[in-house]
Design a protein around this motif. Structure first.
Motif, PDB file in Angstrom:
ATOM      1  N   UNK A  68       0.869  -1.185   0.000  1.00 46.60           N
ATOM      2  CA  UNK A  68       0.000   0.000   0.000  1.00 46.60           C
ATOM      3  C   UNK A  68       0.905   1.233   0.000  1.00 46.60           C
ATOM      4  N   UNK A  69       1.009   1.940  -1.133  1.00 46.07           N
ATOM      5  CA  UNK A  69       1.991   3.022  -1.248  1.00 46.07           C
ATOM      6  C   UNK A  69       1.467   4.374  -0.757  1.00 46.07           C
ATOM      7  N   UNK A  70       1.112   4.411   0.527  1.00 42.49           N
ATOM      8  CA  UNK A  70       0.581   5.646   1.104  1.00 42.49           C
ATOM      9  C   UNK A  70       1.729   6.530   1.589  1.00 42.49           C
ATOM     10  N   UNK A  71       2.668   6.822   0.708  1.00 37.78           N
ATOM     11  CA  UNK A  71       3.859   7.576   1.095  1.00 37.78           C
ATOM     12  C   UNK A  71       3.524   8.987   1.572  1.00 37.78           C
ATOM     13  N   UNK A  72       2.500   9.558   0.999  1.00 32.09           N
ATOM     14  CA  UNK A  72       2.071  10.908   1.412  1.00 32.09           C
ATOM     15  C   UNK A  72       0.612  10.892   1.830  1.00 32.09           C
ATOM     16  N   UNK A  73       0.181   9.786   2.410  1.00 33.25           N
ATOM     17  CA  UNK A  73      -1.217   9.611   2.771  1.00 33.25           C
ATOM     18  C   UNK A  73      -1.968   8.926   1.654  1.00 33.25           C
ATOM     19  N   UNK A  74      -3.235   8.679   1.871  1.00 38.70           N
ATOM     20  CA  UNK A  74      -4.101   8.075   0.873  1.00 38.70           C
ATOM     21  C   UNK A  74      -5.058   9.118   0.319  1.00 38.70           C
ATOM     22  N   UNK A  75      -5.196   9.142  -0.981  1.00 43.82           N
ATOM     23  CA  UNK A  75      -6.146  10.054  -1.627  1.00 43.82           C
ATOM     24  C   UNK A  75      -7.477   9.314  -1.798  1.00 43.82           C
ATOM     25  N   UNK A  76      -8.124   9.467  -2.935  1.00 45.56           N
ATOM     26  CA  UNK A  76      -9.445   8.861  -3.145  1.00 45.56           C
ATOM     27  C   UNK A  76      -9.383   7.347  -2.997  1.00 45.56           C
ATOM     28  N   UNK A  77     -10.410   6.733  -2.402  1.00 46.42           N
ATOM     29  CA  UNK A  77     -11.600   7.385  -1.820  1.00 46.42           C
ATOM     30  C   UNK A  77     -11.494   7.638  -0.314  1.00 46.42           C
ATOM     31  N   UNK A  78     -10.270   7.488   0.263  1.00 46.94           N
ATOM     32  CA  UNK A  78     -10.124   7.544   1.720  1.00 46.94           C
ATOM     33  C   UNK A  78      -9.871   8.942   2.254  1.00 46.94           C
ATOM     34  N   UNK A  79      -8.947   9.676   1.596  1.00 45.37           N
ATOM     35  CA  UNK A  79      -8.532  11.002   2.060  1.00 45.37           C
ATOM     36  C   UNK A  79      -8.033  10.922   3.499  1.00 45.37           C
ATOM     37  N   UNK A  80      -6.955  10.127   3.662  1.00 40.51           N
ATOM     38  CA  UNK A  80      -6.352   9.943   4.975  1.00 40.51           C
ATOM     39  C   UNK A  80      -4.914  10.449   4.942  1.00 40.51           C
ATOM     40  N   UNK A  81      -4.679  11.704   5.325  1.00 40.30           N
ATOM     41  CA  UNK A  81      -3.307  12.226   5.351  1.00 40.30           C
ATOM     42  C   UNK A  81      -2.447  11.574   6.417  1.00 40.30           C
TER      43      UNK A  81
END
Length: 220
Positions: free
Chosen positions: A67-80
């Protein structure tokens, strides 16, 4: 403006004397740049084009999900607050599994956006037309078709953003007479059809969703 399922409402295009056309946009932070990360930060490959060859050395992801949430997750989660994670690791997992998991991350994120679009619009996807640099990766395109359960179609001209700008300029100067003429100019290069059964598809997607939850609440 965010839709109720985490998508952006945006102007798709606007032509003179015609009401603007709006679209649902699912922004994803990390896709092709994850392959660059494998190259530059981990040294798993020397060139981005090598990732498909490495991924093809194994039959699946070996149970690993990236899960490449290097700068947070964008759509559809919007989790910084989310941060990247590789889950499901065992001693069995090797470089090929990590390469495959990295490619699959793009397909999983696309599936999430497609699901959100269906939830917002009620319009079910019948095929996916793709564009951009990653569409040269045949392994990824097949997995994308498998995960969505619909054909994936690559056009002859893969850089659709630049092509769209050229079409708009052509309309403005009268080179193209209408959008119908432009639409008729589109041509398919290759189509991938789903080869994964629904049970496996649902199981893979469920494991991805579980992996995503492990990335939450890492950053304050």
């Amino acid at each position: 403006m965010l839709s109720r399922n985490g998508l952006l409402t945006t102007v798709c295009y606007a032509l003179p004397d015609v009401p603007p056309v709006y679209a649902l946009e699912g922004s994803i932070a990390v896709t092709g740049s994850l392959v660059q990360w494998l190259r530059d930060n981990l040294g798993l490959i020397r060139d981005a084009s090598e990732v498909e060859l490495l991924a093809r050395t194994v039959d699946d992801n070996g149970g690993a999900y990236f899960v490449p949430a290097f700068s947070g997750l964008f759509a559809p989660y919007w989790r910084p607050d989310a941060r990247g994670a590789i889950v499901g690791l065992t001693r069995y997992v090797n470089r090929g599994h990590l390469a495959r998991a990295a490619l699959e991350a793009t397909a999983f994120q696309t599936r999430e956006v497609v699901d959100a679009m269906y939830a917002d619009s009620g319009v079910r996807l019948t095929s996916l037309k793709v564009d951009g640099g990653m569409v040269v990766n045949d392994l990824l395109m097949q997995f994308q078709a498998d995960l969505l359960g619909v054909p994936v179609v690559r056009p002859v001209v893969a850089e659709t953003t630049a092509l769209g700008a050229a079409y708009a300029a052509g309309l403005a100067v009268g080179f193209w007479s209408s959008t119908d003429e432009i639409r008729a100019n589109w041509a398919a290069d290759r189509t991938w059809t789903p080869a994964m059964d629904a049970t496996e598809r649902d199981a893979r997607y469920s494991e991805w969703k579980k992996a995503v939850t492990r990335t939450f609440d890492w950053a304050g």
